[in-house]
Design a protein around this motif. Sequence first.
Motif, PDB file in Angstrom:
ATOM      1  N   LEU A  94       0.827  -1.209   0.000  1.00  0.00           N
ATOM      2  CA  LEU A  94       0.000   0.000   0.000  1.00  0.00           C
ATOM      3  C   LEU A  94       0.858   1.254   0.000  1.00  0.00           C
ATOM      4  O   LEU A  94       0.557   2.224  -0.709  1.00  0.00           O
ATOM      5  N   VAL A  95       1.954   1.250   0.786  1.00  0.00           N
ATOM      6  CA  VAL A  95       2.860   2.399   0.823  1.00  0.00           C
ATOM      7  C   VAL A  95       3.469   2.637  -0.561  1.00  0.00           C
ATOM      8  O   VAL A  95       3.499   3.763  -1.065  1.00  0.00           O
ATOM      9  N   ALA A  96       3.965   1.555  -1.180  1.00  0.00           N
ATOM     10  CA  ALA A  96       4.562   1.680  -2.509  1.00  0.00           C
ATOM     11  C   ALA A  96       3.514   2.081  -3.548  1.00  0.00           C
ATOM     12  O   ALA A  96       3.779   2.910  -4.426  1.00  0.00           O
ATOM     13  N   TRP A  97       2.324   1.507  -3.442  1.00  0.00           N
ATOM     14  CA  TRP A  97       1.266   1.800  -4.413  1.00  0.00           C
ATOM     15  C   TRP A  97       0.857   3.272  -4.358  1.00  0.00           C
ATOM     16  O   TRP A  97       0.622   3.907  -5.393  1.00  0.00           O
ATOM     17  N   ARG A  98       0.771   3.816  -3.155  1.00  0.00           N
ATOM     18  CA  ARG A  98       0.399   5.221  -3.021  1.00  0.00           C
ATOM     19  C   ARG A  98       1.421   6.128  -3.680  1.00  0.00           C
ATOM     20  O   ARG A  98       1.063   7.104  -4.342  1.00  0.00           O
ATOM     21  N   GLN A  99       2.706   5.798  -3.505  1.00  0.00           N
ATOM     22  CA  GLN A  99       3.735   6.613  -4.147  1.00  0.00           C
ATOM     23  C   GLN A  99       3.656   6.498  -5.667  1.00  0.00           C
ATOM     24  O   GLN A  99       3.713   7.506  -6.377  1.00  0.00           O
ATOM     25  N   VAL A 100       3.519   5.266  -6.168  1.00  0.00           N
ATOM     26  CA  VAL A 100       3.440   5.065  -7.615  1.00  0.00           C
ATOM     27  C   VAL A 100       2.201   5.742  -8.186  1.00  0.00           C
ATOM     28  O   VAL A 100       2.262   6.406  -9.236  1.00  0.00           O
ATOM     29  N   LYS A 101       1.075   5.623  -7.508  1.00  0.00           N
ATOM     30  CA  LYS A 101      -0.168   6.239  -7.984  1.00  0.00           C
ATOM     31  C   LYS A 101      -0.035   7.760  -8.025  1.00  0.00           C
ATOM     32  O   LYS A 101      -0.466   8.407  -8.987  1.00  0.00           O
ATOM     33  N   GLY A 102       0.576   8.337  -6.973  1.00  0.00           N
ATOM     34  CA  GLY A 102       0.762   9.777  -6.947  1.00  0.00           C
ATOM     35  C   GLY A 102       1.698  10.254  -8.048  1.00  0.00           C
ATOM     36  O   GLY A 102       1.443  11.273  -8.696  1.00  0.00           O
ATOM     37  N   GLU A 103       2.778   9.498  -8.285  1.00  0.00           N
ATOM     38  CA  GLU A 103       3.725   9.863  -9.333  1.00  0.00           C
ATOM     39  C   GLU A 103       3.072   9.763 -10.715  1.00  0.00           C
ATOM     40  O   GLU A 103       3.251  10.638 -11.567  1.00  0.00           O
ATOM     41  N   ALA A 104       2.308   8.696 -10.934  1.00  0.00           N
ATOM     42  CA  ALA A 104       1.648   8.524 -12.229  1.00  0.00           C
ATOM     43  C   ALA A 104       0.656   9.656 -12.490  1.00  0.00           C
ATOM     44  O   ALA A 104       0.563  10.174 -13.613  1.00  0.00           O
ATOM     45  N   ALA A 105      -0.080  10.056 -11.448  1.00  0.00           N
ATOM     46  CA  ALA A 105      -1.037  11.152 -11.608  1.00  0.00           C
ATOM     47  C   ALA A 105      -0.321  12.463 -11.904  1.00  0.00           C
ATOM     48  O   ALA A 105      -0.775  13.266 -12.720  1.00  0.00           O
ATOM     49  N   ARG A 106       0.831  12.699 -11.262  1.00  0.00           N
ATOM     50  CA  ARG A 106       1.565  13.945 -11.476  1.00  0.00           C
ATOM     51  C   ARG A 106       2.153  14.005 -12.875  1.00  0.00           C
ATOM     52  O   ARG A 106       2.276  15.078 -13.468  1.00  0.00           O
ATOM     53  N   PHE A 107       2.502  12.850 -13.432  1.00  0.00           N
ATOM     54  CA  PHE A 107       3.032  12.802 -14.787  1.00  0.00           C
ATOM     55  C   PHE A 107       1.925  12.634 -15.839  1.00  0.00           C
ATOM     56  O   PHE A 107       2.220  12.521 -17.031  1.00  0.00           O
ATOM     57  N   HIS A 108       0.670  12.590 -15.380  1.00  0.00           N
ATOM     58  CA  HIS A 108      -0.467  12.467 -16.291  1.00  0.00           C
ATOM     59  C   HIS A 108      -0.343  11.237 -17.186  1.00  0.00           C
ATOM     60  O   HIS A 108      -0.522  11.295 -18.400  1.00  0.00           O
ATOM     61  N   THR A 109      -0.043  10.109 -16.562  1.00  0.00           N
ATOM     62  CA  THR A 109       0.095   8.872 -17.323  1.00  0.00           C
ATOM     63  C   THR A 109      -0.530   7.720 -16.553  1.00  0.00           C
ATOM     64  O   THR A 109      -0.831   7.838 -15.354  1.00  0.00           O
ATOM     65  N   ARG A 110      -0.751   6.604 -17.231  1.00  0.00           N
ATOM     66  CA  ARG A 110      -1.332   5.432 -16.578  1.00  0.00           C
ATOM     67  C   ARG A 110      -0.319   4.797 -15.637  1.00  0.00           C
ATOM     68  O   ARG A 110       0.894   4.874 -15.873  1.00  0.00           O
ATOM     69  N   ILE A 111      -0.831   4.145 -14.602  1.00  0.00           N
ATOM     70  CA  ILE A 111       0.047   3.527 -13.611  1.00  0.00           C
ATOM     71  C   ILE A 111       0.929   2.459 -14.258  1.00  0.00           C
ATOM     72  O   ILE A 111       2.131   2.378 -13.980  1.00  0.00           O
ATOM     73  N   GLY A 112       0.337   1.642 -15.130  1.00  0.00           N
ATOM     74  CA  GLY A 112       1.111   0.589 -15.787  1.00  0.00           C
ATOM     75  C   GLY A 112       2.260   1.160 -16.593  1.00  0.00           C
ATOM     76  O   GLY A 112       3.379   0.636 -16.560  1.00  0.00           O
ATOM     77  N   ARG A 113       1.996   2.241 -17.311  1.00  0.00           N
ATOM     78  CA  ARG A 113       3.056   2.838 -18.119  1.00  0.00           C
ATOM     79  C   ARG A 113       4.119   3.471 -17.226  1.00  0.00           C
ATOM     80  O   ARG A 113       5.311   3.384 -17.529  1.00  0.00           O
ATOM     81  N   TYR A 114       3.683   4.095 -16.133  1.00  0.00           N
ATOM     82  CA  TYR A 114       4.657   4.695 -15.228  1.00  0.00           C
ATOM     83  C   TYR A 114       5.598   3.634 -14.661  1.00  0.00           C
ATOM     84  O   TYR A 114       6.811   3.834 -14.600  1.00  0.00           O
ATOM     85  N   VAL A 115       5.036   2.490 -14.257  1.00  0.00           N
ATOM     86  CA  VAL A 115       5.861   1.419 -13.698  1.00  0.00           C
ATOM     87  C   VAL A 115       6.848   0.909 -14.740  1.00  0.00           C
ATOM     88  O   VAL A 115       8.011   0.624 -14.433  1.00  0.00           O
ATOM     89  N   ARG A 116       6.425   0.807 -15.998  1.00  0.00           N
ATOM     90  CA  ARG A 116       7.325   0.325 -17.058  1.00  0.00           C
ATOM     91  C   ARG A 116       8.449   1.313 -17.339  1.00  0.00           C
ATOM     92  O   ARG A 116       9.588   0.910 -17.577  1.00  0.00           O
ATOM     93  N   GLU A 117       8.149   2.617 -17.323  1.00  0.00           N
ATOM     94  CA  GLU A 117       9.108   3.598 -17.810  1.00  0.00           C
ATOM     95  C   GLU A 117       9.837   4.378 -16.712  1.00  0.00           C
ATOM     96  O   GLU A 117      10.811   5.062 -16.998  1.00  0.00           O
ATOM     97  N   THR A 118       9.369   4.293 -15.461  1.00  0.00           N
ATOM     98  CA  THR A 118       9.971   5.121 -14.426  1.00  0.00           C
ATOM     99  C   THR A 118      11.460   4.830 -14.228  1.00  0.00           C
ATOM    100  O   THR A 118      11.872   3.664 -14.182  1.00  0.00           O
ATOM    101  N   PRO A 119      12.281   5.887 -14.109  1.00  0.00           N
ATOM    102  CA  PRO A 119      13.691   5.677 -13.787  1.00  0.00           C
ATOM    103  C   PRO A 119      13.915   5.436 -12.299  1.00  0.00           C
ATOM    104  O   PRO A 119      15.033   5.150 -11.882  1.00  0.00           O
ATOM    105  N   ASP A 120      12.853   5.559 -11.491  1.00  0.00           N
ATOM    106  CA  ASP A 120      12.969   5.292 -10.055  1.00  0.00           C
ATOM    107  C   ASP A 120      12.788   3.794  -9.839  1.00  0.00           C
ATOM    108  O   ASP A 120      11.735   3.325  -9.409  1.00  0.00           O
ATOM    109  N   THR A 121      13.829   3.030 -10.155  1.00  0.00           N
ATOM    110  CA  THR A 121      13.722   1.576 -10.114  1.00  0.00           C
ATOM    111  C   THR A 121      13.644   1.030  -8.688  1.00  0.00           C
ATOM    112  O   THR A 121      13.260  -0.127  -8.501  1.00  0.00           O
TER     113      THR A 121
END
Length: 317
Positions: free
Chosen positions: A138-165
């Motif tokens: 849940l902690v990780a999901w909240r961060q990923v969801k917030g980042e995806a929303a800020r970048f205006h992209t889908r969560i799946g795409r953010y996870v694939r492309e994020t440089p924050d590995t």
Amino acid sequence: MSELEPTGESSESVGTVIVAVLTNLGIAVAKAVGGIISGSSAMLSEAAHSLADTVTEVMLLVSLKSSEKPADEEHPLGYGGRRYVWALLAAVATFVGGGVFAVYDGIHTLTHGEEPGNPTISYLILAVAFLLEGYSLLVAWRQVKGEAARFHTRIGRYVRETPDTAVKAVLLENIAALIGLALAAGGLLGGQLTGSGVYDGVASILIGVLLVWVAWELGRSNAEHLIGRSLPPEMRAEVRAELLAVPHVMEVVDLVTLVQGPHEVLIAAKADFRDVSTAADVEWACEEAERRLRTRFPAVRRVFIDPTPPAEATDSA
């Protein structure tokens, strides 16, 4: 992904990883105790799974801290690449420490058999582990969801492309952990109902295969960033548009973007300036281009612009 902002994500990533480390360390010990008491191969595989996750996340913490070292004379582009070196080693640890062990233990159980013990304690441990892993996810999901929303992209795409590995690793490992817990519980239940260790051995192998997939996905992602990865196509188009919006710039004849870290981007461009532009005009235009790019993309750390006539460009953007 339309913008990059280096706000407080680094400390947020560290917090996410710390939660995962503490969670997995406690769970690994509990699973090992449960596996020994119950004689369950799947439980021991899950203990190896959690231990591998703990080692992985410690390496991720090292990667986060070591990559923060500022650039110096010997490393003029900084130490951002260290993040991906350590993260790649973490993926190897997941593969060897978790995946290979689980597959081997499952095969050993299938070929040599096992005497199922009392699974009650294992069920309790799995239930508690599910809650703890769920909280970490849940902690990780909240961060990923917030980042995806800020970048205006889908969560799946953010996870694939994020440089924050680091955050990507925690997210995938927690998802794998919950699936692994369900498999271990299924193996225990199958053995309890039938008295056969086959279910437990199969569960262990499936857990190992799951870990191998996670290790492969994380290793591939970190290897891409080590080799050198550009910004996504739409962001490169936005960079080009910002450059063309600068007075005196006629054409961007070549454009190179390089992601050096989650919040560190290098941009190098060959630009054709108006023939009537003076040296002062070109200098001002280069400064204006850097200002515009840094304003539009706060993660941009370095901008290099080379005045080049189109005929001299050797590569297209």
